[in-house]
Design a protein around this motif. Structure first.
Motif, PDB file in Angstrom:
ATOM      1  N   LEU A  35       0.827  -1.208   0.000  1.00 51.70           N
ATOM      2  CA  LEU A  35       0.000   0.000   0.000  1.00 51.70           C
ATOM      3  C   LEU A  35       0.864   1.262   0.000  1.00 51.70           C
ATOM      4  O   LEU A  35       0.562   2.232  -0.693  1.00 51.70           O
ATOM      5  CB  LEU A  35      -0.918   0.012   1.228  1.00 51.70           C
ATOM      6  N   VAL A  36       1.950   1.249   0.764  1.00 49.85           N
ATOM      7  CA  VAL A  36       2.858   2.398   0.801  1.00 49.85           C
ATOM      8  C   VAL A  36       3.488   2.617  -0.575  1.00 49.85           C
ATOM      9  O   VAL A  36       3.564   3.744  -1.076  1.00 49.85           O
ATOM     10  CB  VAL A  36       3.956   2.204   1.879  1.00 49.85           C
ATOM     11  N   ALA A  37       3.931   1.516  -1.209  1.00 49.64           N
ATOM     12  CA  ALA A  37       4.529   1.622  -2.548  1.00 49.64           C
ATOM     13  C   ALA A  37       3.513   2.158  -3.557  1.00 49.64           C
ATOM     14  O   ALA A  37       3.843   3.016  -4.389  1.00 49.64           O
ATOM     15  CB  ALA A  37       5.058   0.262  -2.992  1.00 49.64           C
ATOM     16  N   LEU A  38       2.272   1.677  -3.468  1.00 52.57           N
ATOM     17  CA  LEU A  38       1.211   2.158  -4.368  1.00 52.57           C
ATOM     18  C   LEU A  38       0.934   3.642  -4.138  1.00 52.57           C
ATOM     19  O   LEU A  38       0.736   4.399  -5.092  1.00 52.57           O
ATOM     20  CB  LEU A  38      -0.075   1.352  -4.159  1.00 52.57           C
ATOM     21  N   ALA A  39       0.935   4.059  -2.868  1.00 51.89           N
ATOM     22  CA  ALA A  39       0.683   5.462  -2.547  1.00 51.89           C
ATOM     23  C   ALA A  39       1.780   6.365  -3.109  1.00 51.89           C
ATOM     24  O   ALA A  39       1.504   7.429  -3.678  1.00 51.89           O
ATOM     25  CB  ALA A  39       0.574   5.639  -1.033  1.00 51.89           C
ATOM     26  N   VAL A  40       3.036   5.937  -2.978  1.00 49.29           N
ATOM     27  CA  VAL A  40       4.165   6.719  -3.505  1.00 49.29           C
ATOM     28  C   VAL A  40       4.061   6.831  -5.027  1.00 49.29           C
ATOM     29  O   VAL A  40       4.223   7.918  -5.600  1.00 49.29           O
ATOM     30  CB  VAL A  40       5.517   6.084  -3.092  1.00 49.29           C
ATOM     31  N   LEU A  41       3.775   5.704  -5.682  1.00 50.76           N
ATOM     32  CA  LEU A  41       3.620   5.717  -7.146  1.00 50.76           C
ATOM     33  C   LEU A  41       2.458   6.619  -7.566  1.00 50.76           C
ATOM     34  O   LEU A  41       2.555   7.348  -8.563  1.00 50.76           O
ATOM     35  CB  LEU A  41       3.388   4.300  -7.669  1.00 50.76           C
ATOM     36  N   ALA A  42       1.361   6.590  -6.796  1.00 50.05           N
ATOM     37  CA  ALA A  42       0.186   7.405  -7.135  1.00 50.05           C
ATOM     38  C   ALA A  42       0.498   8.897  -7.023  1.00 50.05           C
ATOM     39  O   ALA A  42       0.126   9.688  -7.902  1.00 50.05           O
ATOM     40  CB  ALA A  42      -0.979   7.042  -6.227  1.00 50.05           C
ATOM     41  N   VAL A  43       1.192   9.295  -5.958  1.00 50.15           N
ATOM     42  CA  VAL A  43       1.531  10.713  -5.779  1.00 50.15           C
ATOM     43  C   VAL A  43       2.450  11.186  -6.900  1.00 50.15           C
ATOM     44  O   VAL A  43       2.243  12.243  -7.509  1.00 50.15           O
ATOM     45  CB  VAL A  43       2.182  10.946  -4.400  1.00 50.15           C
ATOM     46  N   LEU A  44       3.491  10.400  -7.192  1.00 52.83           N
ATOM     47  CA  LEU A  44       4.428  10.783  -8.255  1.00 52.83           C
ATOM     48  C   LEU A  44       3.743  10.835  -9.615  1.00 52.83           C
ATOM     49  O   LEU A  44       4.001  11.730 -10.424  1.00 52.83           O
ATOM     50  CB  LEU A  44       5.608   9.806  -8.289  1.00 52.83           C
ATOM     51  N   THR A  45       2.833   9.892  -9.866  1.00 51.76           N
ATOM     52  CA  THR A  45       2.130   9.856 -11.149  1.00 51.76           C
ATOM     53  C   THR A  45       1.189  11.051 -11.290  1.00 51.76           C
ATOM     54  O   THR A  45       1.082  11.640 -12.377  1.00 51.76           O
ATOM     55  CB  THR A  45       1.339   8.542 -11.297  1.00 51.76           C
ATOM     56  N   ALA A  46       0.511  11.431 -10.200  1.00 49.38           N
ATOM     57  CA  ALA A  46      -0.367  12.606 -10.250  1.00 49.38           C
ATOM     58  C   ALA A  46       0.439  13.858 -10.566  1.00 49.38           C
ATOM     59  O   ALA A  46       0.020  14.696 -11.365  1.00 49.38           O
ATOM     60  CB  ALA A  46      -1.097  12.768  -8.915  1.00 49.38           C
ATOM     61  N   LEU A  47       1.625  13.981  -9.964  1.00 52.47           N
ATOM     62  CA  LEU A  47       2.486  15.135 -10.234  1.00 52.47           C
ATOM     63  C   LEU A  47       3.006  15.121 -11.668  1.00 52.47           C
ATOM     64  O   LEU A  47       3.054  16.157 -12.340  1.00 52.47           O
ATOM     65  CB  LEU A  47       3.652  15.176  -9.239  1.00 52.47           C
ATOM     66  N   VAL A  48       3.394  13.934 -12.145  1.00 49.54           N
ATOM     67  CA  VAL A  48       3.876  13.813 -13.527  1.00 49.54           C
ATOM     68  C   VAL A  48       2.767  14.188 -14.508  1.00 49.54           C
ATOM     69  O   VAL A  48       3.006  14.891 -15.494  1.00 49.54           O
ATOM     70  CB  VAL A  48       4.392  12.378 -13.800  1.00 49.54           C
ATOM     71  N   TYR A  49       1.543  13.747 -14.226  1.00 45.00           N
ATOM     72  CA  TYR A  49       0.417  14.095 -15.100  1.00 45.00           C
ATOM     73  C   TYR A  49       0.204  15.606 -15.140  1.00 45.00           C
ATOM     74  O   TYR A  49       0.067  16.204 -16.212  1.00 45.00           O
ATOM     75  CB  TYR A  49      -0.860  13.397 -14.631  1.00 45.00           C
ATOM     76  N   ALA A  50       0.184  16.220 -13.942  1.00 46.80           N
ATOM     77  CA  ALA A  50      -0.104  17.655 -13.856  1.00 46.80           C
ATOM     78  C   ALA A  50       0.988  18.507 -14.486  1.00 46.80           C
ATOM     79  O   ALA A  50       0.710  19.515 -15.129  1.00 46.80           O
ATOM     80  CB  ALA A  50      -0.298  18.053 -12.394  1.00 46.80           C
ATOM     81  N   VAL A  51       2.247  18.089 -14.317  1.00 48.38           N
ATOM     82  CA  VAL A  51       3.371  18.927 -14.752  1.00 48.38           C
ATOM     83  C   VAL A  51       3.859  18.597 -16.161  1.00 48.38           C
ATOM     84  O   VAL A  51       4.298  19.487 -16.892  1.00 48.38           O
ATOM     85  CB  VAL A  51       4.531  18.802 -13.742  1.00 48.38           C
TER      86      VAL A  51
END
Length: 202
Positions: free
Chosen positions: A38-54
């Motif tokens: 779950l922690v690994a998924l959360a880290v990937l989700a945060v980074l992916t959201a930032l990559v999408y936005a930026v």
């Protein structure tokens, strides 16, 4: 005619990241091991959201009606006749309304790209008695002159300026600017934060 400009490097790297994340998500789901997964998924989700936005979302879109500037969390639409001035430094800055400024996220010009453009615009040095460079066709020469000393951001800025001036020459009425939130970027961040909360609580 609709024209879309974005950072090709950021766009390609973002899609490579999405493929990497997809493979990792499949692996984490197949080998689920509780809180660590779950922690690994959360880290990937945060980074992916930032990559999408930026990296994926930002774009400069030229339409028949006006300029659309898609930044990470906002979309701004400016009718061509409402644009007062266009300046290019590191980014393209579009002035409109009561001295308001829209800073476009893409394309941007780095110091390295600007130095390269200035070298390209400098007159070619001929060494010795004979020219060693191949002769350019008329089309290639016209393109070289048009881009001489200019970055991609300068060129897009010129396109915006030309369309705005053309709209004013036609006495086209300047409609209102529209600024809206980017709900897709916000939704991606909300999902990522929900996964972070789930990882902490679990």
């Amino acid at each position: 005619m609709k024209q879309t400009y974005r950072s090709k490097t950021a766009y390609v790297l973002a899609w490579i990241w999405l493929v990497f994340v997809a493979l990792n998500v499949v692996d984490l789901v197949v080998r689920f091991s509780g809180k660590a997964s779950l922690v690994a998924l959360a880290v990937l989700a945060v980074l992916t959201a930032l990559v999408y936005a930026v990296a994926l979302r930002p774009a400069t879109v030229l339409t028949e009606e006006g300029l659309v500037g898609r930044n990470p969390f906002r979309t701004t639409f400016l009718p061509w006749a409402s644009i007062d001035d266009v300046g290019v430094s590191h980014s393209i800055n579009v002035r409109y309304g009561d001295d308001q400024v829209l800073r476009l996220w893409t394309p941007m010009s780095s110091a390295r790209e600007r130095a390269k453009a200035q070298r390209r615009g400098a007159p070619a040095q001929q060494r010795g008695r004979f020219a060693t460079e191949p002769a350019l066709s008329k089309g290639e020469q016209a393109a070289a002159e048009a881009f001489a000393g200019k970055t991609h951001a300068d060129w897009v800025g010129d396109q915006i300026r030309d369309r705005a001036e053309s709209a004013k020459r036609r006495s086209k009425e300047a409609g209102p600017a529209r600024v809206t939130w980017s709900y897709d970027s916000i939704a991606a961040l909300v999902v990522a934060l929900a996964l972070v909360v789930a990882a902490v609580v679990a």
